[in-house]
Design a protein around this motif. Sequence first.
Motif, PDB file in Angstrom:
ATOM      1  N   HIS A 160      -3.696  -4.783 -19.067  1.00 16.85           N
ATOM      2  CA  HIS A 160      -4.512  -5.390 -20.122  1.00 16.85           C
ATOM      3  C   HIS A 160      -4.334  -6.907 -20.151  1.00 16.85           C
ATOM      4  CE1 HIS A 160      -0.954  -5.856 -22.796  1.00 16.85           C
ATOM      5  NE2 HIS A 160      -0.582  -4.674 -22.316  1.00 16.85           N
ATOM      6  N   ASP A 161      -5.286  -7.567 -20.777  1.00 16.08           N
ATOM      7  CA  ASP A 161      -5.252  -9.022 -21.024  1.00 16.08           C
ATOM      8  C   ASP A 161      -5.154  -9.839 -19.741  1.00 16.08           C
ATOM      9  OD1 ASP A 161      -5.386  -8.773 -23.844  1.00 16.08           O
ATOM     10  OD2 ASP A 161      -3.259  -8.261 -23.879  1.00 16.08           O
ATOM     11  N   ASN A 162      -5.822  -9.380 -18.692  1.00 17.26           N
ATOM     12  CA  ASN A 162      -5.887 -10.156 -17.456  1.00 17.26           C
ATOM     13  C   ASN A 162      -7.218 -10.904 -17.394  1.00 17.26           C
ATOM     14  OD1 ASN A 162      -3.372  -9.158 -15.939  1.00 17.26           O
ATOM     15  ND2 ASN A 162      -4.381  -7.250 -16.525  1.00 17.26           N
ATOM     16  N   GLN A 163      -7.183 -12.154 -16.935  1.00 13.36           N
ATOM     17  CA  GLN A 163      -8.377 -12.990 -16.893  1.00 13.36           C
ATOM     18  C   GLN A 163      -8.916 -13.069 -15.476  1.00 13.36           C
ATOM     19  OE1 GLN A 163      -7.857 -16.874 -18.839  1.00 13.36           O
ATOM     20  NE2 GLN A 163      -5.916 -16.124 -19.628  1.00 13.36           N
ATOM     21  N   MET A 164     -10.236 -12.904 -15.343  1.00 12.46           N
ATOM     22  CA  MET A 164     -10.910 -13.065 -14.065  1.00 12.46           C
ATOM     23  C   MET A 164     -12.347 -13.473 -14.349  1.00 12.46           C
ATOM     24  SD  MET A 164     -10.940  -9.011 -13.047  1.00 12.46           S
ATOM     25  CE  MET A 164      -9.383  -8.579 -13.860  1.00 12.46           C
ATOM     26  N   PRO A 165     -12.962 -14.255 -13.458  1.00  9.81           N
ATOM     27  CA  PRO A 165     -14.302 -14.749 -13.743  1.00  9.81           C
ATOM     28  C   PRO A 165     -15.375 -13.673 -13.788  1.00  9.81           C
ATOM     29  CG  PRO A 165     -13.594 -15.403 -11.542  1.00  9.81           C
ATOM     30  CD  PRO A 165     -12.404 -14.829 -12.231  1.00  9.81           C
ATOM     31  N   GLU A 166     -15.132 -12.565 -13.132  1.00  5.91           N
ATOM     32  CA  GLU A 166     -16.044 -11.417 -13.183  1.00  5.91           C
ATOM     33  C   GLU A 166     -15.204 -10.162 -13.026  1.00  5.91           C
ATOM     34  OE1 GLU A 166     -18.483 -10.740  -9.680  1.00  5.91           O
ATOM     35  OE2 GLU A 166     -17.411 -12.362  -8.658  1.00  5.91           O
ATOM     36  N   LEU A 167     -15.737  -9.051 -13.533  1.00  9.72           N
ATOM     37  CA  LEU A 167     -15.005  -7.797 -13.447  1.00  9.72           C
ATOM     38  C   LEU A 167     -15.187  -7.226 -12.046  1.00  9.72           C
ATOM     39  CD1 LEU A 167     -13.227  -5.774 -14.862  1.00  9.72           C
ATOM     40  CD2 LEU A 167     -15.286  -4.553 -15.605  1.00  9.72           C
ATOM     41  N   ARG A 168     -14.282  -7.598 -11.179  1.00  8.18           N
ATOM     42  CA  ARG A 168     -14.307  -7.088  -9.799  1.00  8.18           C
ATOM     43  C   ARG A 168     -12.965  -6.428  -9.536  1.00  8.18           C
ATOM     44  NH1 ARG A 168     -17.840  -8.023  -5.460  1.00  8.18           N
ATOM     45  NH2 ARG A 168     -16.898  -7.618  -3.410  1.00  8.18           N
ATOM     46  N   VAL A 169     -12.920  -5.140  -9.794  1.00  7.92           N
ATOM     47  CA  VAL A 169     -11.695  -4.353  -9.701  1.00  7.92           C
ATOM     48  C   VAL A 169     -11.958  -3.189  -8.750  1.00  7.92           C
ATOM     49  CG1 VAL A 169     -10.012  -2.961 -10.965  1.00  7.92           C
ATOM     50  CG2 VAL A 169     -10.995  -5.006 -12.021  1.00  7.92           C
ATOM     51  N   GLY A 170     -11.027  -2.970  -7.816  1.00 10.02           N
ATOM     52  CA  GLY A 170     -11.191  -1.903  -6.844  1.00 10.02           C
ATOM     53  C   GLY A 170     -10.335  -0.698  -7.169  1.00 10.02           C
ATOM     54  N   TYR A 171     -10.889   0.485  -6.909  1.00 12.60           N
ATOM     55  CA  TYR A 171     -10.167   1.742  -7.145  1.00 12.60           C
ATOM     56  C   TYR A 171     -10.263   2.601  -5.892  1.00 12.60           C
ATOM     57  CZ  TYR A 171     -10.734   0.534 -12.108  1.00 12.60           C
ATOM     58  OH  TYR A 171     -10.720  -0.098 -13.326  1.00 12.60           O
ATOM     59  N   ASN A 172      -9.130   3.118  -5.440  1.00 10.35           N
ATOM     60  CA  ASN A 172      -9.106   4.064  -4.335  1.00 10.35           C
ATOM     61  C   ASN A 172      -8.214   5.232  -4.727  1.00 10.35           C
ATOM     62  OD1 ASN A 172      -9.162   5.409  -1.888  1.00 10.35           O
ATOM     63  ND2 ASN A 172      -7.755   4.001  -0.855  1.00 10.35           N
ATOM     64  N   GLN A 173      -8.815   6.262  -5.268  1.00 14.72           N
ATOM     65  CA  GLN A 173      -8.121   7.488  -5.674  1.00 14.72           C
ATOM     66  C   GLN A 173      -6.949   7.213  -6.618  1.00 14.72           C
ATOM     67  OE1 GLN A 173      -7.533  10.261  -2.216  1.00 14.72           O
ATOM     68  NE2 GLN A 173      -8.277   8.488  -1.034  1.00 14.72           N
ATOM     69  N   PRO A 174      -7.168   6.454  -7.694  1.00 13.11           N
ATOM     70  CA  PRO A 174      -6.063   6.222  -8.630  1.00 13.11           C
ATOM     71  C   PRO A 174      -5.704   7.507  -9.375  1.00 13.11           C
ATOM     72  CG  PRO A 174      -8.096   5.441  -9.577  1.00 13.11           C
ATOM     73  CD  PRO A 174      -8.430   5.856  -8.167  1.00 13.11           C
ATOM     74  N   GLY A 175      -4.510   7.511  -9.975  1.00 16.46           N
ATOM     75  CA  GLY A 175      -4.066   8.683 -10.720  1.00 16.46           C
ATOM     76  C   GLY A 175      -4.653   8.741 -12.123  1.00 16.46           C
ATOM     77  N   PRO A 176      -4.451   9.829 -12.826  1.00 19.43           N
ATOM     78  CA  PRO A 176      -5.067  10.033 -14.144  1.00 19.43           C
ATOM     79  C   PRO A 176      -4.432   9.220 -15.261  1.00 19.43           C
ATOM     80  CG  PRO A 176      -3.652  11.887 -13.589  1.00 19.43           C
ATOM     81  CD  PRO A 176      -3.700  11.021 -12.379  1.00 19.43           C
ATOM     82  N   ASP A 177      -3.253   8.674 -15.045  1.00 23.53           N
ATOM     83  CA  ASP A 177      -2.548   7.960 -16.121  1.00 23.53           C
ATOM     84  C   ASP A 177      -2.581   6.448 -15.950  1.00 23.53           C
ATOM     85  OD1 ASP A 177      -1.803  10.375 -17.385  1.00 23.53           O
ATOM     86  OD2 ASP A 177      -0.142  10.621 -15.974  1.00 23.53           O
ATOM     87  N   LEU A 178      -3.541   5.943 -15.185  1.00 25.66           N
ATOM     88  CA  LEU A 178      -3.741   4.503 -15.070  1.00 25.66           C
ATOM     89  C   LEU A 178      -4.516   4.044 -16.300  1.00 25.66           C
ATOM     90  CD1 LEU A 178      -3.617   1.866 -13.408  1.00 25.66           C
ATOM     91  CD2 LEU A 178      -5.783   2.551 -12.356  1.00 25.66           C
ATOM     92  N   ARG A 179      -3.891   3.188 -17.113  1.00 24.28           N
ATOM     93  CA  ARG A 179      -4.487   2.783 -18.391  1.00 24.28           C
ATOM     94  C   ARG A 179      -4.924   1.323 -18.307  1.00 24.28           C
ATOM     95  NH1 ARG A 179      -0.163   5.987 -18.943  1.00 24.28           N
ATOM     96  NH2 ARG A 179       1.259   4.200 -18.874  1.00 24.28           N
ATOM     97  N   THR A 180      -6.231   1.069 -18.426  1.00 24.17           N
ATOM     98  CA  THR A 180      -6.776  -0.274 -18.340  1.00 24.17           C
ATOM     99  C   THR A 180      -7.637  -0.574 -19.559  1.00 24.17           C
ATOM    100  OG1 THR A 180      -8.823   0.328 -17.214  1.00 24.17           O
ATOM    101  CG2 THR A 180      -6.870   0.021 -15.826  1.00 24.17           C
ATOM    102  N   ASP A 181      -7.861  -1.874 -19.821  1.00 22.97           N
ATOM    103  CA  ASP A 181      -8.709  -2.259 -20.946  1.00 22.97           C
ATOM    104  C   ASP A 181      -9.939  -3.044 -20.481  1.00 22.97           C
ATOM    105  OD1 ASP A 181      -7.726  -4.734 -20.232  1.00 22.97           O
ATOM    106  OD2 ASP A 181      -7.174  -5.341 -22.262  1.00 22.97           O
ATOM    107  N   PHE A 182     -10.352  -2.842 -19.220  1.00 21.22           N
ATOM    108  CA  PHE A 182     -11.504  -3.599 -18.716  1.00 21.22           C
ATOM    109  C   PHE A 182     -12.770  -3.208 -19.484  1.00 21.22           C
ATOM    110  CE2 PHE A 182      -8.878  -3.085 -14.691  1.00 21.22           C
ATOM    111  CZ  PHE A 182      -8.259  -4.306 -14.836  1.00 21.22           C
TER     112      PHE A 182
END
Length: 606
Positions: free
Chosen positions: A584-606
């Motif tokens: 959470h609370d990470n800054q980036m100019p655009e929401l460009r986030v990659g996912y490759n088979q993440p687990g079920p307990d990855l908690r993000t606030d994007f």
Amino acid sequence: MKTFLTPLLSLFTLVLSFSSPMYAAHVTHLQAGPDLHATLREAREMRRLGHLAPTDTLCITLPDGEYHLTSPLLLRPEDSGTPQGPTVLRAAHPGRAIIDGGVALQGWRRPTAVEARDVPAAVRQQLWVCDAPRVNGRIVYTRQLWQDGRRLPQASLVPTDSLLPMLGFDRQRREIVIPTSVLPGGTVLTSGFQCTMLVHQRWAIALLRIASMRSEADGTHVTFFEPESQREFDHPWPQPVIGDTLQDDRIVSSSFNLVGAPALLDRPGEWVQRYPDGLIYMLSDDPGGAAPAAPVIIPVTEQLVQVQGTISRPVHDIQFEGLTFRHTQWNTPTSQGWVTLQAGLPIIDAYKLHQPGLPHKASLENQAWIGRPQSAITLSGVQRIHFDRCTVTHTGACGIDYTEAASACHVTQCSFTDIGSTAILVGHFPDGGYETHVPFMPDSPEQICHDITLSHNRVTDIGMDDWGACAINAGYVHHTTIADNEVSGCKWSGICLGWGWLPRPASRSVRRQWTMHHNHLLRNYVHHFGQQLHDCGALYTLSWQPYSTIVGNRLEQMGRAPYATNDRVFYIYFDEATDAFDVHDNQMPELRVGYNQPGPDLRTDF
């Protein structure tokens, strides 16, 4: 041949004892002489003979100057301080005491006609040659030279940050096909010189020593020496691609460059080395063709400092303050090529499983065994070994490496620039006979690096020789914090955390023994990454890491690698099986986030 010897001058010491608020109630000062090996022996004897109380800090001060090494400084358990009275190696003035693994080349001369015959006629007026030094009875071979603080490029087919497209990649014949039209004279192979092909393959590079070149109707077919030929053509990930179609309908192929042949000398400052006599060829950057004016530095050792203890007898309570470490070799590609799996970690053996599945991972379709790159400073079996306000620069491969059994250590307010591979490595990336996808759970939990802090460091210009390296890489670690660092100038990813591609284990007993947990990426500023390779992230993670966080990071200026064969570049890349992070609370100019088979307990606030 020139012979370089470290001067064995008499050791000058100054020992005082007085109160100081810097370290402990009593500080004993030892002024280093020009022979640092002798200085460390003197300090060791002071501890052994009981000249210091357990609460006395031993402060070894290095006056301003260069301390040239031909072999690494060795620190062992007998060199340890105590928590109340550490041993401190410090610069009298930060940044001005330099531990240097390089020497200046001497005796530049014009080449003979025979020596110059394989160099293009158009640049022979710029050509100078010099004998490599002889150190410890052997000619120094190198893949690195520096001048005026600048890494000099080896002669190459196109500039070293440029590439050309391949025509073919034949796994069965173990050949790469390249355009014949780009080769000067149809070939670049010359007796006495080792020409290498740099191969751009997805998220990594390979450095392959060329064995033969054969011109055919479809192009020049290139074969390579062992062991890298087997490694390159047998391993499935990553391999080059030929004629892939991207989402925007562009058709792309992997690229290459050729390096190290005299026929490729065509730009000022370029150089090559001849074997076995070590003669160095260099094109002057002076418009009039004069000999190199500024000293040209050749590194003569791969390591500058080696701190080696064991779990039962660790090296402990030593601090490095304000020192500069510079100029190291990296010669592994010269003798066995260099093919990496990921993050600059070399493949020893790898192949595709025609019938996928292993007991710990049913979907696994490949196996790989890896090694570890060289580092200027290596530490194993250590406790409370710290680096503060130090500089590491001009390295052949990595900077600082806490390999195993390291705890309660920190690297703070340090500067890393012009690093050949990764600036800071921490933790296990299981090597030797340990297959890299198997969960690493050692017999002793103390083998795992833990309670490591990397903070307030500035890391720039990374992966100068191995583009696939990252700035900071922590593998199997726990309770490790990477915080408040500025990272830039990365050819691939910025900061990597985790290894193994491993999901949450089903077995409760395995989860209790899990070795990656309580790790934190906090308030880092990562920019200008992904400059040559994609499939990357400013922040990159792997595997299940419970109780871990990614918070408050500033991420920007992602690169657009000009020769990438995919567009997978992200500010945060949750690669395979990433799980159990709070993000959470990470800054980036655009929401460009990659996912490759993440687990079920990855908690993000994007």
